[in-house]
Design a protein around this motif. Structure first.
Motif, PDB file in Angstrom:
ATOM      1  N   VAL A   1      37.246   2.091   9.280  1.00 53.14           N
ATOM      2  CA  VAL A   1      36.313   3.091   9.770  1.00 53.14           C
ATOM      3  C   VAL A   1      35.843   2.660  11.145  1.00 53.14           C
ATOM      4  CG1 VAL A   1      34.171   4.303   9.298  1.00 53.14           C
ATOM      5  CG2 VAL A   1      35.622   3.550   7.409  1.00 53.14           C
ATOM      6  N   SER A   2      36.413   3.233  12.196  1.00 56.91           N
ATOM      7  CA  SER A   2      36.010   2.906  13.558  1.00 56.91           C
ATOM      8  C   SER A   2      34.801   3.735  13.940  1.00 56.91           C
ATOM      9  CB  SER A   2      37.168   3.194  14.506  1.00 56.91           C
ATOM     10  OG  SER A   2      36.769   3.016  15.815  1.00 56.91           O
ATOM     11  N   MET A   3      34.022   3.243  14.873  1.00 60.20           N
ATOM     12  CA  MET A   3      32.780   3.909  15.219  1.00 60.20           C
ATOM     13  C   MET A   3      32.798   4.435  16.648  1.00 60.20           C
ATOM     14  SD  MET A   3      30.135   1.408  13.349  1.00 60.20           S
ATOM     15  CE  MET A   3      29.054   1.634  14.706  1.00 60.20           C
ATOM     16  N   THR A   4      33.904   4.736  17.186  1.00 59.39           N
ATOM     17  CA  THR A   4      34.066   5.168  18.580  1.00 59.39           C
ATOM     18  C   THR A   4      33.312   6.376  18.852  1.00 59.39           C
ATOM     19  OG1 THR A   4      36.254   4.911  17.966  1.00 59.39           O
ATOM     20  CG2 THR A   4      35.982   5.638  20.142  1.00 59.39           C
ATOM     21  N   ARG A   5      33.214   6.924  18.221  1.00 60.99           N
ATOM     22  CA  ARG A   5      33.478   8.303  18.288  1.00 60.99           C
ATOM     23  C   ARG A   5      32.322   9.148  18.615  1.00 60.99           C
ATOM     24  NH1 ARG A   5      36.770   4.928  16.319  1.00 60.99           N
ATOM     25  NH2 ARG A   5      36.361   5.216  14.257  1.00 60.99           N
ATOM     26  N   PHE A   6      31.282   9.084  18.115  1.00 61.61           N
ATOM     27  CA  PHE A   6      30.118   9.764  18.584  1.00 61.61           C
ATOM     28  C   PHE A   6      30.535  10.948  19.429  1.00 61.61           C
ATOM     29  CE2 PHE A   6      25.721   9.007  19.920  1.00 61.61           C
ATOM     30  CZ  PHE A   6      25.282   8.951  18.657  1.00 61.61           C
ATOM     31  N   ILE A   7      31.774  11.516  19.160  1.00 65.25           N
ATOM     32  CA  ILE A   7      32.268  12.625  19.976  1.00 65.25           C
ATOM     33  C   ILE A   7      31.532  13.890  19.557  1.00 65.25           C
ATOM     34  CG2 ILE A   7      34.313  13.987  20.518  1.00 65.25           C
ATOM     35  CD1 ILE A   7      35.960  11.538  19.792  1.00 65.25           C
ATOM     36  N   PRO A   8      31.054  14.661  20.489  1.00 69.53           N
ATOM     37  CA  PRO A   8      30.338  15.871  20.110  1.00 69.53           C
ATOM     38  C   PRO A   8      31.191  16.772  19.237  1.00 69.53           C
ATOM     39  CG  PRO A   8      30.010  15.398  22.426  1.00 69.53           C
ATOM     40  CD  PRO A   8      31.036  14.421  21.908  1.00 69.53           C
ATOM     41  N   SER A   9      30.589  17.274  18.168  1.00 73.09           N
ATOM     42  CA  SER A   9      31.343  18.046  17.191  1.00 73.09           C
ATOM     43  C   SER A   9      31.914  19.320  17.794  1.00 73.09           C
ATOM     44  CB  SER A   9      30.438  18.405  16.017  1.00 73.09           C
ATOM     45  OG  SER A   9      29.302  19.104  16.466  1.00 73.09           O
ATOM     46  N   LEU A  10      31.220  19.909  18.748  1.00 75.78           N
ATOM     47  CA  LEU A  10      31.715  21.146  19.339  1.00 75.78           C
ATOM     48  C   LEU A  10      33.032  20.924  20.053  1.00 75.78           C
ATOM     49  CD1 LEU A  10      31.273  24.104  20.012  1.00 75.78           C
ATOM     50  CD2 LEU A  10      29.956  23.397  22.007  1.00 75.78           C
TER      51      LEU A  10
ATOM     52  N   GLN B   1      33.599  -2.929  19.943  1.00 77.67           N
ATOM     53  CA  GLN B   1      34.295  -4.075  20.526  1.00 77.67           C
ATOM     54  C   GLN B   1      35.654  -4.173  19.856  1.00 77.67           C
ATOM     55  OE1 GLN B   1      33.296  -6.184  23.021  1.00 77.67           O
ATOM     56  NE2 GLN B   1      35.341  -7.074  22.933  1.00 77.67           N
ATOM     57  N   ALA B   2      36.691  -3.750  20.550  1.00 79.55           N
ATOM     58  CA  ALA B   2      38.052  -3.799  20.018  1.00 79.55           C
ATOM     59  C   ALA B   2      39.009  -3.993  21.191  1.00 79.55           C
ATOM     60  CB  ALA B   2      38.383  -2.529  19.235  1.00 79.55           C
ATOM     61  N   ASP B   3      39.362  -5.232  21.470  1.00 84.38           N
ATOM     62  CA  ASP B   3      40.225  -5.526  22.617  1.00 84.38           C
ATOM     63  C   ASP B   3      41.633  -4.947  22.464  1.00 84.38           C
ATOM     64  OD1 ASP B   3      38.260  -6.920  23.997  1.00 84.38           O
ATOM     65  OD2 ASP B   3      38.721  -8.820  22.982  1.00 84.38           O
ATOM     66  N   HIS B   4      42.047  -4.641  21.226  1.00 92.46           N
ATOM     67  CA  HIS B   4      43.413  -4.144  21.006  1.00 92.46           C
ATOM     68  C   HIS B   4      43.507  -2.633  21.148  1.00 92.46           C
ATOM     69  CE1 HIS B   4      41.356  -3.729  17.147  1.00 92.46           C
ATOM     70  NE2 HIS B   4      42.252  -2.803  16.828  1.00 92.46           N
TER      71      HIS B   4
ATOM     72  N   HIS C   1      21.885  -7.512  16.878  1.00 87.36           N
ATOM     73  CA  HIS C   1      22.812  -7.620  18.005  1.00 87.36           C
ATOM     74  C   HIS C   1      23.709  -6.386  18.002  1.00 87.36           C
ATOM     75  CE1 HIS C   1      26.200  -9.098  20.461  1.00 87.36           C
ATOM     76  NE2 HIS C   1      25.265  -9.813  21.068  1.00 87.36           N
ATOM     77  N   ALA C   2      23.896  -5.789  19.172  1.00 87.57           N
ATOM     78  CA  ALA C   2      24.541  -4.474  19.247  1.00 87.57           C
ATOM     79  C   ALA C   2      26.006  -4.505  18.840  1.00 87.57           C
ATOM     80  CB  ALA C   2      24.406  -3.901  20.654  1.00 87.57           C
ATOM     81  N   ARG C   3      26.718  -5.635  19.017  1.00 88.45           N
ATOM     82  CA  ARG C   3      28.145  -5.680  18.721  1.00 88.45           C
ATOM     83  C   ARG C   3      28.439  -6.227  17.326  1.00 88.45           C
ATOM     84  NH1 ARG C   3      31.384  -5.052  23.540  1.00 88.45           N
ATOM     85  NH2 ARG C   3      30.018  -4.961  25.363  1.00 88.45           N
ATOM     86  N   SER C   4      27.618  -7.146  16.848  1.00 86.32           N
ATOM     87  CA  SER C   4      27.898  -7.767  15.549  1.00 86.32           C
ATOM     88  C   SER C   4      27.069  -7.189  14.414  1.00 86.32           C
ATOM     89  CB  SER C   4      27.656  -9.280  15.632  1.00 86.32           C
ATOM     90  OG  SER C   4      26.307  -9.555  16.001  1.00 86.32           O
TER      91      SER C   4
ATOM     92  N   SER D   1      39.862   0.674  25.939  1.00 88.69           N
ATOM     93  CA  SER D   1      39.317   2.025  26.042  1.00 88.69           C
ATOM     94  C   SER D   1      37.964   2.226  25.374  1.00 88.69           C
ATOM     95  CB  SER D   1      40.313   3.034  25.442  1.00 88.69           C
ATOM     96  OG  SER D   1      40.596   2.698  24.093  1.00 88.69           O
ATOM     97  N   ILE D   2      37.580   1.371  24.419  1.00 89.91           N
ATOM     98  CA  ILE D   2      36.343   1.676  23.695  1.00 89.91           C
ATOM     99  C   ILE D   2      35.297   0.582  23.792  1.00 89.91           C
ATOM    100  CG2 ILE D   2      37.614   3.099  22.041  1.00 89.91           C
ATOM    101  CD1 ILE D   2      37.188   0.905  19.976  1.00 89.91           C
ATOM    102  N   ASN D   3      35.604  -0.548  24.389  1.00 92.27           N
ATOM    103  CA  ASN D   3      34.622  -1.629  24.473  1.00 92.27           C
ATOM    104  C   ASN D   3      33.356  -1.160  25.194  1.00 92.27           C
ATOM    105  OD1 ASN D   3      36.401  -3.248  23.173  1.00 92.27           O
ATOM    106  ND2 ASN D   3      36.703  -4.701  24.845  1.00 92.27           N
TER     107      ASN D   3
END
Length: 440
Positions: free
Chosen positions: A406-415, A360-363, A343-346, A372-374
């Motif tokens: 350790v949040s997983m938001t991020r997948f932000i491009p390193s550049l 999944q972070a409602d706060h 399951h993608a969220r759990s 912002s990140i759900n």
């Protein structure tokens, strides 16, 4: 005689237009292709590694290219059985077989690879990222981050011993669909059946592409492109609904939203805020909308990942249909131990050395107070996989700033993150006025 670039350009244009490729065997008589191939592989670390013979790149000469072309002209070229060794798999106690071809075989295979790649590359699916120019782990993971928002289920897939199990007749039949040249197909067939030496004892190869062969990756991609086509035509059509439309609104969310709006109009700000907080504990759109289905697919070599928005029962159906297609059409076996349905969220899917999940972070709110990140895709390095390719660095600083989790938001491009850091550092420097004013 045409240059190598001209030959490959003509072949590539036929691939773009979807035209069959004819008389490709004659292109193997062009010495310019061998010189281009030599320029690509002579620097490789394995160029001085001996195969079943003592021949290496050392002593390479134009006469050797002429000898290969003369043998091909009369269809007398004999592939040398590869010398098989075993190397350790990363993060595993298992050993992987690796074939070491002779130098002449490497050179000819590189020419064949360049011809096949020029023709098939424009026709491959955009969902395929392994062993392709300008594609790799970075493009695969960026595609997941950009397009897989809101995924409900992941389907991890892996074919058991894929490279060793490719059916020769299936591969040749796939090649025959677009390569209308019997001599070139026979050359590939004899390559597949050349066999290998293990402890200097000969063994026949009844299936598979030898790992270590230069032409094996492109042949595997041609083979597995049938899987890409099946997923993107049959499965996408069957498991995608409501195309061009959003999910319907969540009735409970819409009811709270209407009440909060009435309280605001009446000036009852405290009650409106209470309703807004309750709203942020619910999804704004209906996650069980029966008229909305989405499916995403991505493949890297023989590993593939599917993202599905819909019920688990339909995800199980997709998995079963893939298993049947691999077994009946491609003669491959789905690895039961490596094929999962998290399951993608759990839970987290494991792909290319990373654990991938949906946030999944409602706060977590942005400046406007919106969640912002759900639904966003995030990732972490898999445990004990730190030596995997550094696809996109983990944002440790962002993790520490949110309280150590350790949040997983991020997948932000390193550049992007790197350029921001450089810009911030640059602005702190006190430059002399002559430097500040230079350049207008």
């Amino acid at each position: 005689m045409r240059s190598a670039e001209q030959v490959l350009g003509i072949i590539q244009e036929r691939g773009k237009r979807g035209l069959p490729l004819e008389d490709v065997y004659r292109q193997l008589y062009n010495p310019n292709l061998y010189l281009k191939a030599y320029g690509k592989i002579y620097r490789n670390a394995g160029a001085m590694t001996k195969g079943a013979t003592t021949e290496t790149v050392d002593g390479m000469a134009l006469s050797k290219i002429k000898a290969i072309i003369d043998a091909l002209r009369f269809e007398r070229y004999d592939w040398t059985p590869v010398r098989r060794i075993y190397i350790e798999k990363p993060h595993s106690t298992k050993l992987r077989p690796l074939g070491l071809p002779s130098w002449s075989d490497k050179l000819l295979q590189e020419v064949m690879r360049s011809l096949l790649e020029a023709y098939y590359e424009p026709q491959f699916s955009r969902s395929s990222h392994g062993f392709r120019p300008q594609r790799g782990c970075h493009t695969a993971l960026s595609d997941i981050y950009d397009r897989w928002t809101g995924t409900t289920w992941f389907i991890e897939g892996d074919s058991a011993q894929c490279f060793d199990s490719l059916d020769h007749q299936v591969l040749l039949s796939i090649l025959q669909e677009k390569l209308h040249d019997g001599r070139f197909l026979r050359l590939i067939e004899t390559l597949l059946q050349a066999g290998y030496l293990e402890d200097w004892r000969y063994h026949a190869t009844l299936s598979g592409c030898p790992q270590g062969s230069i032409v094996s990756p492109v042949l595997a991609n041609i083979y597995l492109d049938k899987l890409d086509t099946f997923v993107e035509t049959d499965l996408f059509a069957a498991y995608t609904r409501g195309r061009g439309h959003r999910r319907r609104s969540n009735p409970a969310y819409a009811s709270l939203q209407a009440r909060a709006r009435r309280f605001r109009r009446a000036g009852q700000w405290r009650q409106a805020q209470q309703h807004r907080r309750q709203m942020q504990q619910l999804p704004s759109l209906d996650p069980t909308d029966p008229g909305y289905r989405r499916m995403h697919y991505l493949r890297y070599a023989d590993d593939w990942l599917i993202g599905f928005i819909g019920p688990r029962s339909e995800a199980e159906e997709i998995k079963q249909r893939l298993k049947e297609f691999l077994r009946d059409t491609l003669k491959l076996t789905l690895s039961e131990t490596k094929t999962r349905l998290p399951h993608a969220r759990s839970e987290r899917a494991q792909f290319l050395g990373y654990e991938i999940a949906v946030e999944q972070a409602d706060h977590k709110h942005d400046r406007r107070g919106h969640r912002s990140i759900n639904g966003q895709i995030g990732r972490e390095t898999c445990p004990n996989r730190s030596s995997e390719p550094n696809v996109i660095p983990t944002s440790n600083e962002a993790s520490r700033s949110t309280g150590g989790n350790v949040s997983m938001t991020r997948f932000i491009p390193s550049l992007l993150s790197s350029s921001r850091n450089i810009a911030a550092w640059w602005s702190t420097i006190s430059w002399p006025s002559t430097v500040r004013n230079s350049g207008g």
